[in-house]
Every structure is written in structure tokens, then in C-alpha cells.
Design an enzyme around this catalytic site. Structure first.
Site, short mmCIF file in Angstrom:
data_model
loop_
_atom_site.label_atom_id
_atom_site.label_comp_id
_atom_site.label_asym_id
_atom_site.label_seq_id
_atom_site.Cartn_x
_atom_site.Cartn_y
_atom_site.Cartn_z
N ASP A 3 30.82 -24.33 59.74
CA ASP A 3 29.38 -24.25 60.04
C ASP A 3 29.01 -24.99 61.32
O ASP A 3 27.88 -25.46 61.47
CB ASP A 3 28.53 -24.80 58.87
CG ASP A 3 28.88 -24.15 57.55
OD1 ASP A 3 28.81 -22.91 57.48
OD2 ASP A 3 29.22 -24.88 56.60
N ALA A 61 33.85 -17.15 54.93
CA ALA A 61 33.30 -17.64 56.20
C ALA A 61 31.96 -16.95 56.45
O ALA A 61 31.77 -15.79 56.09
CB ALA A 61 34.26 -17.34 57.34
N HIS A 84 28.95 -16.61 59.68
CA HIS A 84 28.44 -17.04 60.97
C HIS A 84 27.23 -16.20 61.35
O HIS A 84 27.13 -15.02 61.03
CB HIS A 84 29.51 -17.01 62.06
CG HIS A 84 30.33 -15.76 62.09
ND1 HIS A 84 31.45 -15.59 61.31
CD2 HIS A 84 30.20 -14.62 62.82
CE1 HIS A 84 31.98 -14.40 61.55
NE2 HIS A 84 31.24 -13.79 62.45
N GLY A 128 24.16 -20.27 50.64
CA GLY A 128 22.77 -20.69 50.57
C GLY A 128 22.61 -22.12 50.09
O GLY A 128 21.49 -22.64 49.98
N ARG A 129 23.73 -22.80 49.82
CA ARG A 129 23.66 -24.17 49.31
C ARG A 129 23.25 -25.14 50.41
O ARG A 129 23.65 -24.98 51.56
CB ARG A 129 25.03 -24.60 48.76
CG ARG A 129 25.43 -23.91 47.47
CD ARG A 129 26.78 -24.41 46.97
NE ARG A 129 27.88 -23.95 47.79
CZ ARG A 129 29.16 -24.18 47.51
NH1 ARG A 129 29.48 -24.89 46.46
NH2 ARG A 129 30.11 -23.72 48.30
#
EC number: 6.3.4.4
Length: 427
Positions: free
Chosen positions: A13, A39, A41, A301-302
Site C-alpha cells: 500500500d 494485491a 492498487h 476495506g480494513r
């Protein structure tokens, strides 16, 4: 011949997708070499925002090839969903190429991922439950199904039946669960393979041809060095090797083909999932970084865990990935903080250490040693050179470069393409 490898230097990230997209303008081929759809992006292109998981960033350039290498594990159903989403938004995907040697993720891999995490309880790894780890396990056990197998009906049928028998025995013994049935998998995944057939080829040959023709090749990494199964915070890691050296194995090219390695980092540190994180913040500074930086996982989404910049981590990443140039993102997120900190070393059992420990228990006992620098209030989102940055922001970057012994070639002060600034010629 020129090639650049882009790798994350932290726990993923870091903004690799944006930097890959930025460098892709001058590349002829863009290739992924590890990971899967765990992954994520985010790409800004043509005024639109795209979130990719499996598809290489080069897909947006019609005149460039976007390659998924043999080191990537491919969920064909997830990949088709991603391709269909791009097509619906007017993005052509005809320039995609998929290695015929890439391993295939199947429903029993997703089930196994779920069951394994449940079994671990409080010791769970914090996987994305996309089946990545189990697919790599099957590869190592030599029972994995590759893209070339998926395309051949009889081969796929035979291999799938054999694997379901093995998985059923394993699932019953380990989890008291059953494996997804043959009729729940075969038709859907064989059909998915047939839809992808036009893209599947020997991508190693494509890359070799590109080098012979002296074209520019950009290798796109996934996750980050600290998630590497050998060099990361094991066992809280991914199941592949995001380090630059895996380019050779994950795409089928020789090590002499690599010219430069760009290490991408944030001006702070973030992490999704469990595992030690020495510079983690739990105060108002952490809240500022998470909210201003929108630190929430692209795939899960964490909320991401955030902390101060850790030069111990980056020195480790530089060494094990052979990083020649540094790209620092999200400097603007730190604007408004009274002071900013850089971890220069750790204290372990009363002694100062400057290298990253391999032992997890030792790492948990490490306390960060910080160097505190003055912050800045000025809006830096329009700065295009280091000289335009406020003195404190510039000194912060210069100190990072000094501590990590690697030059800064790119810095970014916002999410948009025109906020990514090149300081050194890389191609």
C-alpha cells in the site's frame, strides 16, 4: 535495453501502482511478477479512478503490453470480473498477456484460506482470504493447476478430480469440512479459461523478445518487501516473494536484464493485518495520518495501521532488494503536524540495534528510537521540485535519504499524476 523494477519497501500500500503508471508512459512492456488478487492498487487515469487487483497498471496504454507473469497466481473468475469492469468503462484489454505457466486459484483454495484462518484463532495471519497462500502451497507440492492445464478440457478435468480427492481428505482431517464439489467448479472455471484463452501465451518469450529489440520493460511489484515470505516479518507475510530478485523467477528472465530498482515508500508507515509494527501510532497523530491519508485497504476495506517512518525497515528493504532509487509518496499527509519523527534504530533488551531482527519475539520487544524533526503547515500539494518544498519538509526527505543511503528520484505530494515529481532521469 532498459528495465526498471518497482517494489514496495514497507508492508504494501505504498503507492506502487501510481508510480508504475507514472513510469509506464515511457515503457513498452509492463509485467507483474508475484502475488495475486490479494494485491490492490489505485490508478488515476484520464480523470477517472480505477482500482486494480490482478491486471497490470499498463493495461491503460493500448500501445503497450500488460503481462501477468508465471509467478502470479490467477483467479480466472476474479480476473474476468476485473476485465469486464474495465471494458464497461471503455478501457480496452486486448493488450493483456497471461503466462501459460501461471498457477490457477480455484474455489477449494478460497475455502482452505478461510478454514486455515479460523483454525489459527488468535494467531491468525490476517490474510485477504483470496486463496493466495493455498495456491502457492499446491504449487510447491506439485499438484497445482496452471493456466496451460485450465485450457485443456481433459487435462483440467483429470487434475481437478485428483485434487478434489486430496483436498477432501485434508479438509475432513484438519477442519472437519468438505471440499467444494467437482460440479461446482468445473464448468464455470473451464468456461472462464476459454474466455481468457486469447490472452494466454509464453510470456517469458515476449519479454525476451522485448529485450532483444532493446525495448523498455517495467516490472510491477505487489505487496512489499516486509511481506516477503523470506525477508519479511515471517510468519505475518504473504506467500510469495515481492523482493526485486523474484523478477527473474516470476517472469522467466535472467538477472542481467534488470537495470534499476525503484523502492516505493510512504513518508510514514502503514500496515494491514497482524504482526509486529514497532513505530505504530495510537494517538491523535495516528488518527491524523489515517484520515488525511485515507488509509483503508484497497482489497479489504480494513483500516490500516499507521506509524512513523521507520528507516530500519527501509535499510533492510534496500539491502535485500538492491534498491537504487527511492520514490517517497504521501508527503502531504504529514502537513499540519507540529513535529514528525523518524525511527533511526531499535532498542532491544537495553541495546541499540540498527538492523531488522529475524526473530519475531525479539522484534516484539523492540522499542523504536526516534529522531524528532519540526513539521510544516504550508500546503505542499502544488510543489514540483524539492526547492519548492518548505524547509522542514525538504529536510525531512533529505534525512530519510541520508539514513537509508539511497537517493530520492521521485516524490509525490498528492494522488494525482501531476503531483508525482521526477528528480532523476530513470529511463
Amino acid at each position: 535495453m532498459s528495465s526498471i523494477v518497482v517494489v514496495g519497501t514497507q508492508w504494501g500500500d505504498e503507492g506502487k501502482g501510481k508510480i508504475t503508471d507514472f513510469l509506464a508512459e515511457q515503457a513498452d512492456v509492463i509485467a507483474r511478477f508475484s502475488g495475486g488478487n490479494n494485491a490492490g492498487h489505485t490508478i488515476q487515469f484520464g480523470g477517472e479512478t480505477y482500482k486494480l487487483h490482478l491486471v497490470p497498471s499498463g493495461i491503460f496504454y493500448k500501445d503497450k503490453l500488460a503481462v501477468i507473469g508465471n509467478g502470479v497466481v490467477v483467479d480466472p473468475v476474479a480476473l474476468l470480473k476485473e476485465l469486464d469492469g474495465l471494458n464497461e468503462r471503455g478501457v480496452s484489454t486486448s493488450n493483456l498477456r497471461i503466462s501459460n505457466r501461471a498457477q490457477v486459484i480455484l474455489p477449494y483454495h478460497l475455502a482452505q484460506d478461510e478454514y486455515e484462518e479460523r483454525r489459527r484463532g488468535d494467531n491468525k495471519i490476517g490474510t485477504t482470504k483470496k486463496g493466495i497462500g493455498p495456491a502457492y502451497v499446491d504449487k510447491a507440492q506439485r499438484i497445482g493447476i496452471r493456466m496451460a492445464d485450465l485450457l485443456e478440457k481433459e487435462t483440467f478435468e483429470r487434475r481437478l478430480k485428483e485434487n478434489i480427492e486430496v483436498k477432501n481428505a485434508y479438509f475432513k482431517g484438519m477442519f472437519n469440512e468438505t471440499c467444494p464439489r467437482f460440479d461446482e467448479i468445473f464448468d464455470e472455471y473451464y468456461a472462464a479459461g476459454q474466455r481468457l484463452k486469447e490472452f494466454v501465451t509464453d510470456t517469458s518469450k515476449i519479454l525476451d523478445d522485448a529485450f532483444v529489440a532493446e525495448e523498455k520493460v517495467l516490472f510491477e511489484g505487489a505487496q512489499g518487501v516486509m511481506l516477503d515470505i523470506d525477508h519479511g516479518t515471517y510468519p505475518f507475510v504473504t506467500s510469495s516473494n515481492p523482493v526485486a530478485g523474484n523478477v527473474t523467477v516470476g517472469t522467466g528472465v535472467g538477472p542481467t536484464f534488470v537495470s534499476k530498482v525503484i523502492g516505493v515508500c510512504k513518508a510514514y508507515t502503514s500496515r494491514v493485518g497482524d504482526g509486529p509494527f514497532p513505530t505504530e501510532l495510537f494517538d491523535e497523530n495516528g488518527h491524523h495520518i489515517r484520515e488525511v491519508g485515507r488509509e483503508y485497504g484497497t482489497t479489504t476495506g480494513r483500516p490500516r495501521r499507521v506509524g512513523w517512518f521507520d528507516s530500519v525497515v527501509l535499510r533492510h528493504s534496500r539491502r535485500v532488494s538492491g534498491i537504487t532509487d527511492l520514490s517517497i509518496n504521501s508527503i502531504d499527509v504529514l502537513t499540519g503536524l507540529d513535529t514528525v519523527k523518524i525511527c533511526t534504530a531499535y532498542e532491544l533488551d537495553g541495546e541499540e540495534i540498527t538492523e531488522y531482527p529475524a526473530n519475531l519475539d525479539q522484534l516484539r520487544r523492540c522499542k523504536p528510537i526516534f529522531e524528532e524533526l519540526p513539521g510544516w503547515e504550508e500546503d505542499i500539494t502544488g510543489c514540483r521540485t524539492l526547492e519548492e518544498l518548505p524547509d522542514n519538509a525538504r529536510k525531512y526527505l533529505e534525512r530519510i535519504s541520508e539514513l537509508c543511503n539511497v537517493r530520492i528520484s521521485i516524490f509525490s505530494v498528492g494522488p494525482d499524476r501531476d503531483q508525482t515529481n521526477l528528480l532523476e532521469q530513470l529511463w
